[in-house]
Design a protein around this motif. Structure first.
Motif, PDB file in Angstrom:
ATOM      1  N   ILE A 118       0.846  -1.200   0.000  1.00 25.58           N
ATOM      2  CA  ILE A 118       0.000   0.000   0.000  1.00 25.58           C
ATOM      3  C   ILE A 118       0.882   1.251   0.000  1.00 25.58           C
ATOM      4  O   ILE A 118       0.613   2.215  -0.725  1.00 25.58           O
ATOM      5  N   ALA A 119       1.948   1.241   0.795  1.00 23.07           N
ATOM      6  CA  ALA A 119       2.846   2.395   0.847  1.00 23.07           C
ATOM      7  C   ALA A 119       3.541   2.615  -0.497  1.00 23.07           C
ATOM      8  O   ALA A 119       3.804   3.760  -0.880  1.00 23.07           O
ATOM      9  N   ALA A 120       3.825   1.531  -1.220  1.00 26.87           N
ATOM     10  CA  ALA A 120       4.424   1.667  -2.550  1.00 26.87           C
ATOM     11  C   ALA A 120       3.404   2.195  -3.554  1.00 26.87           C
ATOM     12  O   ALA A 120       3.727   3.022  -4.415  1.00 26.87           O
ATOM     13  N   MET A 121       2.182   1.718  -3.431  1.00 23.23           N
ATOM     14  CA  MET A 121       1.126   2.157  -4.346  1.00 23.23           C
ATOM     15  C   MET A 121       0.743   3.608  -4.097  1.00 23.23           C
ATOM     16  O   MET A 121       0.551   4.383  -5.035  1.00 23.23           O
ATOM     17  N   TYR A 122       0.587   3.936  -2.830  1.00 27.82           N
ATOM     18  CA  TYR A 122       0.138   5.268  -2.425  1.00 27.82           C
ATOM     19  C   TYR A 122       1.063   5.769  -1.320  1.00 27.82           C
ATOM     20  O   TYR A 122       0.743   5.632  -0.132  1.00 27.82           O
ATOM     21  N   PRO A 123       2.216   6.338  -1.684  1.00 31.36           N
ATOM     22  CA  PRO A 123       3.133   6.825  -0.645  1.00 31.36           C
ATOM     23  C   PRO A 123       2.404   7.773   0.304  1.00 31.36           C
ATOM     24  O   PRO A 123       1.630   8.630  -0.139  1.00 31.36           O
ATOM     25  N   PRO A 124       2.636   7.613   1.600  1.00 34.65           N
ATOM     26  CA  PRO A 124       1.906   8.424   2.580  1.00 34.65           C
ATOM     27  C   PRO A 124       1.966   9.925   2.323  1.00 34.65           C
ATOM     28  O   PRO A 124       0.975  10.627   2.530  1.00 34.65           O
ATOM     29  N   GLU A 169       2.959 -14.630  -2.347  1.00 35.60           N
ATOM     30  CA  GLU A 169       2.456 -13.710  -3.376  1.00 35.60           C
ATOM     31  C   GLU A 169       2.659 -12.259  -2.950  1.00 35.60           C
ATOM     32  O   GLU A 169       3.072 -11.417  -3.764  1.00 35.60           O
ATOM     33  N   LEU A 170       2.375 -11.975  -1.697  1.00 38.79           N
ATOM     34  CA  LEU A 170       2.543 -10.611  -1.201  1.00 38.79           C
ATOM     35  C   LEU A 170       4.005 -10.173  -1.295  1.00 38.79           C
ATOM     36  O   LEU A 170       4.298  -9.040  -1.713  1.00 38.79           O
ATOM     37  N   VAL A 171       4.917 -11.045  -0.928  1.00 42.36           N
ATOM     38  CA  VAL A 171       6.342 -10.715  -1.008  1.00 42.36           C
ATOM     39  C   VAL A 171       6.736 -10.466  -2.460  1.00 42.36           C
ATOM     40  O   VAL A 171       7.486  -9.525  -2.756  1.00 42.36           O
ATOM     41  N   ALA A 172       6.221 -11.281  -3.377  1.00 41.51           N
ATOM     42  CA  ALA A 172       6.534 -11.085  -4.798  1.00 41.51           C
ATOM     43  C   ALA A 172       6.015  -9.732  -5.292  1.00 41.51           C
ATOM     44  O   ALA A 172       6.704  -9.031  -6.051  1.00 41.51           O
ATOM     45  N   ILE A 173       4.826  -9.351  -4.856  1.00 35.43           N
ATOM     46  CA  ILE A 173       4.257  -8.047  -5.242  1.00 35.43           C
ATOM     47  C   ILE A 173       5.105  -6.924  -4.658  1.00 35.43           C
ATOM     48  O   ILE A 173       5.428  -5.954  -5.339  1.00 35.43           O
ATOM     49  N   ASN A 194       8.229  -7.084  -3.826  1.00 41.21           N
ATOM     50  CA  ASN A 194       9.508  -7.079  -4.544  1.00 41.21           C
ATOM     51  C   ASN A 194       9.364  -6.389  -5.895  1.00 41.21           C
ATOM     52  O   ASN A 194      10.247  -5.629  -6.304  1.00 41.21           O
ATOM     53  N   PHE A 195       8.263  -6.659  -6.590  1.00 42.94           N
ATOM     54  CA  PHE A 195       8.004  -5.987  -7.865  1.00 42.94           C
ATOM     55  C   PHE A 195       7.907  -4.480  -7.642  1.00 42.94           C
ATOM     56  O   PHE A 195       8.459  -3.694  -8.402  1.00 42.94           O
ATOM     57  N   ALA A 196       7.227  -4.081  -6.590  1.00 41.20           N
ATOM     58  CA  ALA A 196       7.056  -2.656  -6.305  1.00 41.20           C
ATOM     59  C   ALA A 196       8.390  -1.957  -6.052  1.00 41.20           C
ATOM     60  O   ALA A 196       8.516  -0.759  -6.289  1.00 41.20           O
ATOM     61  N   SER A 197       9.395  -2.708  -5.608  1.00 43.59           N
ATOM     62  CA  SER A 197      10.700  -2.099  -5.317  1.00 43.59           C
ATOM     63  C   SER A 197      11.607  -2.030  -6.545  1.00 43.59           C
ATOM     64  O   SER A 197      12.689  -1.454  -6.469  1.00 43.59           O
ATOM     65  N   THR A 198      11.165  -2.590  -7.670  1.00 49.06           N
ATOM     66  CA  THR A 198      11.950  -2.484  -8.904  1.00 49.06           C
ATOM     67  C   THR A 198      11.591  -1.174  -9.602  1.00 49.06           C
ATOM     68  O   THR A 198      10.530  -0.598  -9.347  1.00 49.06           O
ATOM     69  N   PRO A 199      12.457  -0.706 -10.508  1.00 47.63           N
ATOM     70  CA  PRO A 199      12.106   0.511 -11.254  1.00 47.63           C
ATOM     71  C   PRO A 199      10.784   0.360 -12.018  1.00 47.63           C
ATOM     72  O   PRO A 199       9.962   1.278 -12.019  1.00 47.63           O
ATOM     73  N   ALA A 200      10.570  -0.803 -12.632  1.00 52.06           N
ATOM     74  CA  ALA A 200       9.318  -1.018 -13.374  1.00 52.06           C
ATOM     75  C   ALA A 200       8.124  -1.024 -12.428  1.00 52.06           C
ATOM     76  O   ALA A 200       7.074  -0.438 -12.717  1.00 52.06           O
ATOM     77  N   GLY A 201       8.271  -1.688 -11.283  1.00 55.74           N
ATOM     78  CA  GLY A 201       7.182  -1.741 -10.304  1.00 55.74           C
ATOM     79  C   GLY A 201       6.883  -0.371  -9.729  1.00 55.74           C
ATOM     80  O   GLY A 201       5.720   0.015  -9.593  1.00 55.74           O
ATOM     81  N   ALA A 202       7.938   0.358  -9.410  1.00 56.92           N
ATOM     82  CA  ALA A 202       7.737   1.708  -8.871  1.00 56.92           C
ATOM     83  C   ALA A 202       7.020   2.585  -9.889  1.00 56.92           C
ATOM     84  O   ALA A 202       6.101   3.326  -9.543  1.00 56.92           O
TER      85      ALA A 202
END
Length: 194
Positions: free
Chosen positions: A44-50, A124-128, A130-138
């Motif tokens: 959630i923090a990656a999707m919507y930074p506080p 699955e949550l960890v994979a998501i 991890n994706f969020a921490s990549t440049p593409a995920g970010a």
């Protein structure tokens, strides 16, 4: 007749609002693992930074609201005063979203994290995350909320909202007519409650 119209309107409003009973089935934080919940909160923090969360969510809602309002074809209203009142009301309504949303966003974000933790496995949550921490995920998470304003979506939403508006207006008119008929029959003692 005024009393029946009021009762019909009240009944329509009652069925239009979400029932508190829906919340009774809510999953509590105690129903999900602490580790899954923390990973979900990281997502959630990656999707919507506080620091930008409120602005992002309000802008998405306002964009969608503006698209809905734009599908109303106010240009078809000949009376300039009536059209102005409706236009100003829509603008005010969109502006009024922020304080309401600001009060609810923290709980909505927490509820979303709980839903993620309850729905997805920890793997699955960890994979998501991890994706969020990549440049593409970010980039994906950063740019996704703004897609509401993408011309392809706004173009597709226009006809959708127009049809949805017509449908809800027709449904509302039928429901009011049915309620008025029911209350009329009830007043005459001929109503069938089933």
């Amino acid at each position: 007749m005024r009393k029946r119209a009021f009762l019909a309107a009240a009944a329509l409003a009652a069925i239009s609002l979400p029932a508190p009973a829906i919340a009774q089935d809510a999953v509590a934080t105690s129903d999900v693992s602490a580790e899954s919940l923390q990973v979900a909160r990281d997502i959630i923090a990656a999707m919507y930074p506080p620091e930008t969360r409120e602005d992002t969510i309000v802008e998405m809602a306002q964009s969608l609201g503006a698209q809905i309002a734009g599908s109303r074809n106010l240009d078809e209203i000949d009376d300039e005063g009536a059209r102005r009142i409706l236009e100003e009301g829509m603008v005010e309504g969109l502006r009024g979203l922020r304080p309401i949303m600001a009060r609810h966003i923290p709980k909505l974000m927490d509820a979303t994290a709980i839903a993620y933790a309850d729905t997805f496995t920890l793997t699955e949550l960890v994979a998501i995350r991890n994706f969020a921490s990549t440049p593409a995920g970010a980039a994906f998470f950063e740019q996704s909320p703004g897609l509401m304003n993408h011309p392809a979506l706004t173009s597709a939403n226009g006809p959708y909202f127009e049809e949805l508006h017509r449908y809800t207006q027709e449904l509302q008119a039928r429901m009011i007519a049915d309620l008025e008929a029911y209350f009329m029959e009830q007043a005459q003692g001929t109503a069938d409650p089933a």
